[in-house]
Design an enzyme around this catalytic site. Structure first.
Site, PDB file in Angstrom:
ATOM      1  N   VAL A   1      48.573  46.265  41.610  1.00  0.00           N
ATOM      2  CA  VAL A   1      47.594  47.051  40.860  1.00  0.00           C
ATOM      3  C   VAL A   1      47.318  46.296  39.569  1.00  0.00           C
ATOM      4  O   VAL A   1      47.853  45.216  39.359  1.00  0.00           O
ATOM      5  CB  VAL A   1      48.122  48.483  40.559  1.00  0.00           C
ATOM      6  CG1 VAL A   1      47.938  49.398  41.729  1.00  0.00           C
ATOM      7  CG2 VAL A   1      49.578  48.431  40.133  1.00  0.00           C
TER       8      VAL A   1
ATOM      9  N   ALA B   1      51.387  38.308  35.958  1.00  0.00           N
ATOM     10  CA  ALA B   1      52.058  37.749  34.780  1.00  0.00           C
ATOM     11  C   ALA B   1      52.545  36.321  35.045  1.00  0.00           C
ATOM     12  O   ALA B   1      52.334  35.418  34.223  1.00  0.00           O
ATOM     13  CB  ALA B   1      53.232  38.643  34.384  1.00  0.00           C
TER      14      ALA B   1
ATOM     15  N   THR C   1      45.888  47.812  29.064  1.00  0.00           N
ATOM     16  CA  THR C   1      46.445  46.883  28.079  1.00  0.00           C
ATOM     17  C   THR C   1      47.537  45.951  28.615  1.00  0.00           C
ATOM     18  O   THR C   1      47.975  45.053  27.897  1.00  0.00           O
ATOM     19  CB  THR C   1      47.041  47.695  26.897  1.00  0.00           C
ATOM     20  OG1 THR C   1      47.754  48.821  27.408  1.00  0.00           O
ATOM     21  CG2 THR C   1      45.945  48.167  25.970  1.00  0.00           C
TER      22      THR C   1
ATOM     23  N   GLY D   1      55.531  35.589  40.863  1.00  0.00           N
ATOM     24  CA  GLY D   1      54.162  35.103  41.053  1.00  0.00           C
ATOM     25  C   GLY D   1      53.147  36.233  41.146  1.00  0.00           C
ATOM     26  O   GLY D   1      52.198  36.170  41.919  1.00  0.00           O
TER      27      GLY D   1
ATOM     28  N   LYS E   1      32.777  45.256  32.623  1.00  0.00           N
ATOM     29  CA  LYS E   1      33.306  46.511  32.063  1.00  0.00           C
ATOM     30  C   LYS E   1      32.926  46.592  30.578  1.00  0.00           C
ATOM     31  O   LYS E   1      33.278  45.701  29.796  1.00  0.00           O
ATOM     32  CB  LYS E   1      34.833  46.522  32.245  1.00  0.00           C
ATOM     33  CG  LYS E   1      35.511  47.700  31.579  1.00  0.00           C
ATOM     34  CD  LYS E   1      37.010  47.684  31.822  1.00  0.00           C
ATOM     35  CE  LYS E   1      37.697  48.766  30.993  1.00  0.00           C
ATOM     36  NZ  LYS E   1      39.150  48.684  31.035  1.00  0.00           N
TER      37      LYS E   1
ATOM     38  N   SER F   1      58.536  35.368  45.858  1.00  0.00           N
ATOM     39  CA  SER F   1      58.969  35.731  47.196  1.00  0.00           C
ATOM     40  C   SER F   1      57.873  36.535  47.886  1.00  0.00           C
ATOM     41  O   SER F   1      57.547  37.644  47.442  1.00  0.00           O
ATOM     42  CB  SER F   1      60.258  36.552  47.088  1.00  0.00           C
ATOM     43  OG  SER F   1      60.412  37.353  48.226  1.00  0.00           O
TER      44      SER F   1
ATOM     45  N   ALA G   1      41.838  46.466  35.808  1.00  0.00           N
ATOM     46  CA  ALA G   1      40.887  46.659  34.708  1.00  0.00           C
ATOM     47  C   ALA G   1      41.407  45.912  33.491  1.00  0.00           C
ATOM     48  O   ALA G   1      42.606  45.942  33.205  1.00  0.00           O
ATOM     49  CB  ALA G   1      40.754  48.144  34.392  1.00  0.00           C
TER      50      ALA G   1
HETATM   51  C1  LIG Z   1      49.900  51.987  38.395  1.00  0.00           C
HETATM   52  C2  LIG Z   1      49.598  50.768  37.598  1.00  0.00           C
HETATM   53  C3  LIG Z   1      48.297  50.488  37.208  1.00  0.00           C
HETATM   54  C4  LIG Z   1      48.022  49.372  36.427  1.00  0.00           C
HETATM   55  N1  LIG Z   1      46.748  49.129  35.998  1.00  0.00           N
HETATM   56  C5  LIG Z   1      46.518  48.132  35.121  1.00  0.00           C
HETATM   57  C6  LIG Z   1      45.225  47.871  34.623  1.00  0.00           C
HETATM   58  O1  LIG Z   1      44.255  48.522  34.976  1.00  0.00           O
HETATM   59  N2  LIG Z   1      45.074  46.865  33.728  1.00  0.00           N
HETATM   60  C7  LIG Z   1      46.123  46.102  33.315  1.00  0.00           C
HETATM   61  O2  LIG Z   1      45.942  45.243  32.456  1.00  0.00           O
HETATM   62  N3  LIG Z   1      47.340  46.266  33.847  1.00  0.00           N
HETATM   63  C8  LIG Z   1      47.564  47.264  34.713  1.00  0.00           C
HETATM   64  N4  LIG Z   1      48.816  47.437  35.234  1.00  0.00           N
HETATM   65  C9  LIG Z   1      49.854  46.466  34.944  1.00  0.00           C
HETATM   66  C10 LIG Z   1      49.668  45.264  35.827  1.00  0.00           C
HETATM   67  O3  LIG Z   1      49.691  45.645  37.181  1.00  0.00           O
HETATM   68  C11 LIG Z   1      50.769  44.275  35.567  1.00  0.00           C
HETATM   69  O4  LIG Z   1      50.799  43.988  34.214  1.00  0.00           O
HETATM   70  C12 LIG Z   1      50.507  43.002  36.301  1.00  0.00           C
HETATM   71  O5  LIG Z   1      50.254  43.216  37.629  1.00  0.00           O
HETATM   72  C13 LIG Z   1      51.662  42.075  36.155  1.00  0.00           C
HETATM   73  O6  LIG Z   1      52.677  42.396  37.056  1.00  0.00           O
HETATM   74  P1  LIG Z   1      53.879  41.396  37.093  1.00  0.00           P
HETATM   75  O7  LIG Z   1      53.355  40.068  37.426  1.00  0.00           O
HETATM   76  O8  LIG Z   1      54.641  41.560  35.840  1.00  0.00           O
HETATM   77  O9  LIG Z   1      54.804  41.979  38.260  1.00  0.00           O
HETATM   78  P2  LIG Z   1      54.645  41.936  39.868  1.00  0.00           P
HETATM   79  O10 LIG Z   1      53.241  41.962  40.307  1.00  0.00           O
HETATM   80  O11 LIG Z   1      55.549  43.016  40.359  1.00  0.00           O
HETATM   81  O12 LIG Z   1      55.234  40.536  40.296  1.00  0.00           O
HETATM   82  C14 LIG Z   1      56.615  40.305  40.390  1.00  0.00           C
HETATM   83  C15 LIG Z   1      56.854  38.962  41.026  1.00  0.00           C
HETATM   84  O13 LIG Z   1      58.230  38.670  40.978  1.00  0.00           O
HETATM   85  C16 LIG Z   1      58.650  38.206  42.250  1.00  0.00           C
HETATM   86  N5  LIG Z   1      60.067  38.520  42.431  1.00  0.00           N
HETATM   87  C17 LIG Z   1      60.719  39.658  42.119  1.00  0.00           C
HETATM   88  N6  LIG Z   1      62.001  39.584  42.471  1.00  0.00           N
HETATM   89  C18 LIG Z   1      62.169  38.369  43.020  1.00  0.00           C
HETATM   90  C19 LIG Z   1      63.279  37.690  43.605  1.00  0.00           C
HETATM   91  N7  LIG Z   1      64.485  38.259  43.707  1.00  0.00           N
HETATM   92  N8  LIG Z   1      63.079  36.449  44.075  1.00  0.00           N
HETATM   93  C20 LIG Z   1      61.871  35.839  44.005  1.00  0.00           C
HETATM   94  N9  LIG Z   1      60.785  36.438  43.476  1.00  0.00           N
HETATM   95  C21 LIG Z   1      60.938  37.682  42.994  1.00  0.00           C
HETATM   96  C22 LIG Z   1      57.747  38.951  43.227  1.00  0.00           C
HETATM   97  O14 LIG Z   1      57.700  38.286  44.466  1.00  0.00           O
HETATM   98  C23 LIG Z   1      56.431  38.881  42.491  1.00  0.00           C
HETATM   99  O15 LIG Z   1      55.812  37.658  42.747  1.00  0.00           O
HETATM  100  C24 LIG Z   1      49.085  48.521  36.054  1.00  0.00           C
HETATM  101  C25 LIG Z   1      50.383  48.772  36.500  1.00  0.00           C
HETATM  102  C26 LIG Z   1      50.655  49.886  37.251  1.00  0.00           C
HETATM  103  C27 LIG Z   1      52.062  50.128  37.704  1.00  0.00           C
END
Ligand SMILES: Cc1cc2nc3c(=O)[nH]c(=O)nc-3n(C[C@H](O)[C@H](O)[C@H](O)COP(=O)(O)OP(=O)(O)OC[C@H]3O[C@@H](n4cnc5c(N)ncnc54)[C@H](O)[C@@H]3O)c2cc1C
Length: 502
Positions: free
Chosen positions: A47, A15, A342, A12, A78, A39, A50
């Site tokens: 993070v 993405a 991106t 959650g 932006k 979780s 942007a």
């Molecule tokens: C340093 C940094 C800077 C960034 N800056 C940008 C930016 O400026 N612009 C941009 O477009 N993107 C940026 N990004 C990328 C952006 O942060 C991610 O694309 C975005 O936050 C999506 O993250 P996610 O949802 O894939 O993962 P996460 O936010 O890590 O979410 C993972 C989810 O999975 C759940 N989960 C994991 N394991 C389990 C489990 N065992 N049981 C139940 N739930 C679980 C967690 O609870 C959480 O809800 C950046 C990334 C980084 C690292």
């Protein structure tokens, strides 16, 4: 496998909730069930603040009203990314959203080269309204200023946790079921190997036909369960850590992201309505986590609001982003570092590509292949664009920059650079995210001067050409001058209750 009816989104973060929102918008009322598992204990990466202009299309698809949305996420506008110190210490250019000039037969970049080579003002920003507005800290929606003018493209900065929260409220309203809990086991069909369910700590099983893995870097299903493999791109994109910290807002919010090259990477500054997001993206081979955190704190505009948090990553992507009945999105599918904002766009692309090939009667190999090929092409093109920022530089003043300047690059990028240098043509294909104007902005911005340009740009007689170029420049300046300050526009159009006035 049978028809896809039960969709389970694992994760959650940004993405997961983007996927849940879009899928429920598309299918919610057609007999599909959508469940999202997350979780609180694990949390989100937090993070990613942007964005780039296509996010407007995503929000519009969901039907989110823009000003209400910006209020809810403490958002700002932006117009592009300002790159400081990338060519050499003291260098400064903007990669604006949107093209230079107007349509004049051949891409305007060729007219810019003719203009420059004939002794015209070499400052291309004068032909781009985003650049002119950004330089003056102005913002306005162009349709409110001059409905006949070409569109001024923009994106947003926002609070990542509030974006996920907004999309969660949206999705739950449309019927997405949220399950809180830590997944401790993944169940697979004994013969096909397809994922059949995820098991929570309390023993509850959440079964599904299609699983969207948005579990972040760990790739709970796509990697830990299905072992899809990872293509490592860190030899070209060597940064592998980011120290991040918010600080107080101490001046007007700039309508652009700032990226400042530093000794072992670069630092971002992302202005929101109530605070500024900061981060130092660096390569651990050349700098320790402690040193990067210390340097970041020394270089903030205002008082830090927390201790820096270090996030570790490896640039690259899963070899298969759709494997069996699991589609990975977000950090679970790969990460190319945040230099051009991106990642959220790549989530959006993954969602739209999944919708394009969405299975009706069961998943087929060709659907998976098409999805994987399309997404990989997106990753590949973005990768070339990012590497160019590091490669095309005069900097050799630290071991990190010496490495970047002299590193080998992918053939695809080498060809683009050769063609750009010779002919002002960066070999952009139609479906690519970064168009000619973007390549032109960053390559010329970083000191690469094309030797020549397209002959069609020479067709107009010189006097008429100069006259036209001068009018375009005046029109651009006029558009920017008619915009209010960014801060005034935020306060009027979309003030969040947390807006810090300056
Ligand atoms: C340093 C940094 C800077 C960034 N800056 C940008 C930016 O400026 N612009 C941009 O477009 N993107 C940026 N990004 C990328 C952006 O942060 C991610 O694309 C975005 O936050 C999506 O993250 P996610 O949802 O894939 O993962 P996460 O936010 O890590 O979410 C993972 C989810 O999975 C759940 N989960 C994991 N394991 C389990 C489990 N065992 N049981 C139940 N739930 C679980 C967690 O609870 C959480 O809800 C950046 C990334 C980084 C690292």
């Amino acid at each position: 496998m049978g028809a896809v009816r039960r969709i389970v989104v694992v994760g959650g973060g940004t993405a997961g909730w983007m996927a849940a929102a879009a899928l429920t918008r598309a299918f919610g009322s057609a007999g599909y069930s959508i469940t999202l598992v997350e979780s609180d204990e694990i949390g989100i990466v937090g993070v990613g603040e942007a964005t780039i202009p296509p996010i407007q299309e995503f929000n519009a698809m969901l039907g989110l009203e823009e000003n209400a949305f910006l209020k809810a996420v403490n958002g700002t506008f932006k117009l592009g990314i300002r790159f400081v110190n990338w060519t050499a210490e003291g260098s400064d250019y903007l990669h604006p959203f949107g093209a230079y000039g107007i349509d004049m037969g051949v891409n305007f970049n060729h007219h810019l080269m003719r203009y420059r080579k004939a002794g015209g003002n070499g400052d291309f920003g004068l032909f781009n309204p985003q650049t002119m507005a950004a330089r003056q800290n102005r913002f306005g929606r162009i349709e409110e200023i001059n409905p006949k003018a070409p569109r001024v493209n923009y994106a947003f900065h926002f609070d990542a946790s509030l974006y996920a929260k907004t999309l969660r409220a949206y999705s739950e309203k449309l019927g997405v079921v949220r399950r809180e809990g830590k997944i401790v086991r993944v169940e697979q069909h004994p013969e096909s190997g397809d994922v059949t369910g995820v098991v929570l700590e309390n023993g509850q099983v959440i079964a599904g036909d299609l699983f969207i893995d948005c579990s972040g870097f760990r790739g709970l299903l796509i990697e830990q369960t299905l072992k899809s493999g990872y293509e490592d791109w860190s030899k070209w994109l060597p940064c592998d850590r980011a120290a991040a910290v918010p600080c107080d807002k101490v001046g007007p919010a700039a309508p652009y992201t700032t990226s400042t090259a530093r000794e072992a990477g670069w630092q971002w500054r992302i202005p929101l309505q109530h605070r500024t997001g900061n981060g130092y993206v660096f390569c651990s081979e050349y700098m320790s986590e402690d040193e990067a955190s210390t340097k970041l704190l020394e270089r903030l505009d205002g008082p830090a609001q927390a201790d820096p948090r270090v996030v570790r990553f490896q640039t690259g992507h899963r070899r298969q982003m759709w494997n069996r009945n699991v589609v990975a999105m977000g950090l679970a599918s790969g990460f190319l570092e945040p230099l051009e904002s991106t990642s959220i766009w790549l989530v959006q692309q993954a969602i739209m590509t999944l919708l394009k090939y969405f299975p009706r009667d069961g998943i087929t190999a060709i659907q998976r292949k098409c999805f994987n090929d399309d997404l990989l092409a997106d990753y590949d093109n973005v990768k070339d664009f990012l590497i160019a920022h590091y490669k095309v530089t005069e900097r050799e003043d630290t071991p990190f920059w010496a490495y970047c300047k002299h590193m080998d690059i992918p053939d695809s990028l080498a060809q683009r650079l050769e063609s750009f240098k010779a002919h002002n043509q960066p070999l952009v294909r139609d479906a690519e995210l970064f168009k000619e104007a973007s390549w032109f902005a960053i390559l010329v911005g970083q000191g690469m001067e094309p030797a020549s340009y397209h002959p069609l740009a020479d067709i107009m007689p010189q006097d008429e050409f100069r006259w036209r170029m001068d009018r375009i420049r005046e029109g651009t300046a006029g558009l920017a001058a008619a915009m209010p300050s960014h801060e005034a526009y935020l306060a009027k159009a979309c003030p969040s209750p947390n807006l810090v006035p300056v």
